[in-house]
Design an enzyme around this catalytic site. Structure first.
Site, PDB file in Angstrom:
ATOM      1  N   LYS A   1       9.285 -96.744-152.999  1.00  0.00           N
ATOM      2  CA  LYS A   1       8.104 -96.114-152.207  1.00  0.00           C
ATOM      3  C   LYS A   1       7.270 -94.983-153.042  1.00  0.00           C
ATOM      4  CE  LYS A   1      10.234 -95.125-148.564  1.00  0.00           C
ATOM      5  NZ  LYS A   1      11.467 -95.396-148.830  1.00  0.00           N
TER       6      LYS A   1
ATOM      7  N   ARG B   1      20.398 -87.533-158.592  1.00  0.00           N
ATOM      8  CA  ARG B   1      20.214 -86.817-157.024  1.00  0.00           C
ATOM      9  C   ARG B   1      21.488 -86.799-156.528  1.00  0.00           C
ATOM     10  NH1 ARG B   1      15.185 -89.420-153.908  1.00  0.00           N
ATOM     11  NH2 ARG B   1      16.793 -89.256-152.196  1.00  0.00           N
TER      12      ARG B   1
ATOM     13  N   ARG C   1      19.251 -95.607-160.082  1.00  0.00           N
ATOM     14  CA  ARG C   1      18.533 -94.279-160.035  1.00  0.00           C
ATOM     15  C   ARG C   1      19.564 -93.076-160.043  1.00  0.00           C
ATOM     16  NH1 ARG C   1      14.912 -93.409-154.678  1.00  0.00           N
ATOM     17  NH2 ARG C   1      16.649 -92.627-153.643  1.00  0.00           N
TER      18      ARG C   1
END
Ligand code: AMP
Length: 190
Positions: free
Chosen positions: A13, A133, A127
């Site tokens: 997204k 993250r 990712r």
């Protein structure tokens, strides 16, 4: 163009939002990015959000809705916006509908990026390696997927009932997905 993006974590997204924002010349508003920026800057909002984000839970609606309500008063949304990561549950979708109804600027469309479950986990782990993250750890990923299925996925039927839903597959190369999205959106909005 006033647009909401929906899709599971890892559907791409954020990447698609950047391309679509450039294409339509409208701002990309990511609630996750706003929370992360606040975390980094050590603001009160960031402190409030941190624990929820670290656990893969939604930040409470009271905090998130006020943040979005405020963001939608900025001048740069005059020609539209792309909301990425909001709404994340039906209550937020109802608040968004009310905010926009007050301003007489309803959504044009809600773009859903669809992706099979197996593909989602593989992408999120990938990712995690690239972006480092905090919330891309395996157990947090699992919780974020549960939260998506339980709380966020119901907004897809909500928007289908409103006649706003446009779906595209999130599989394939990035440029093709953007092109499919733009072509699907051109049929319902401009
Ligand atoms: P994202 O970058 O969109 O994956 O968001 C990262 C995290 O920020 C989420 O896992 C939530 O903890 C929080 N967050 C982002 N958007 C929302 C929202 N609309 N409602 C509640 N929490 C959110």
């Amino acid at each position: 163009m006033r647009l909401v993006l929906v899709g599971p974590p890892g559907a791409g997204k954020g990447t698609q939002a950047q391309f679509l924002a450039a294409h339509y010349s409208i701002p990309h508003i990511s609630t996750g990015d706003i929370f992360r920026a606040n975390l980094k800057a050590g603001t009160e909002l960031g402190i409030q959000a941190k624990g929820f984000m670290d656990r893969g839970e939604l930040v409470p609606d009271s905090v998130t809705n006020d943040m979005v309500r405020d963001r939608l008063t900025h001048e740069d949304v005059a020609n539209g916006f792309i909301l990425d990561g909001f709404p994340r549950n039906v209550a937020q979708a109802e608040v968004l509908r009310a905010i926009l109804a007050d301003k007489r600027t309803p959504l044009h469309a809600v773009l859903e990026f669809s992706l099979a479950d197996e593909e989602i986990i593989a992408r999120l782990l990938q990712r995690a390696e690239i972006e480092n993250r905090e919330d891309d750890k395996e157990e947090v990923i699992k919780r974020r997927l549960e939260v998506y299925a339980e709380q966020t996925a119901p907004i897809i039927s909500f928007y289908r009932n409103e006649g706003l839903l446009v779906s595209v597959s999130a599989v394939g190369n990035i440029e093709d997905i953007t092109a499919h999205a733009i072509s699907a959106l051109s049929r319902v909005a401009q």
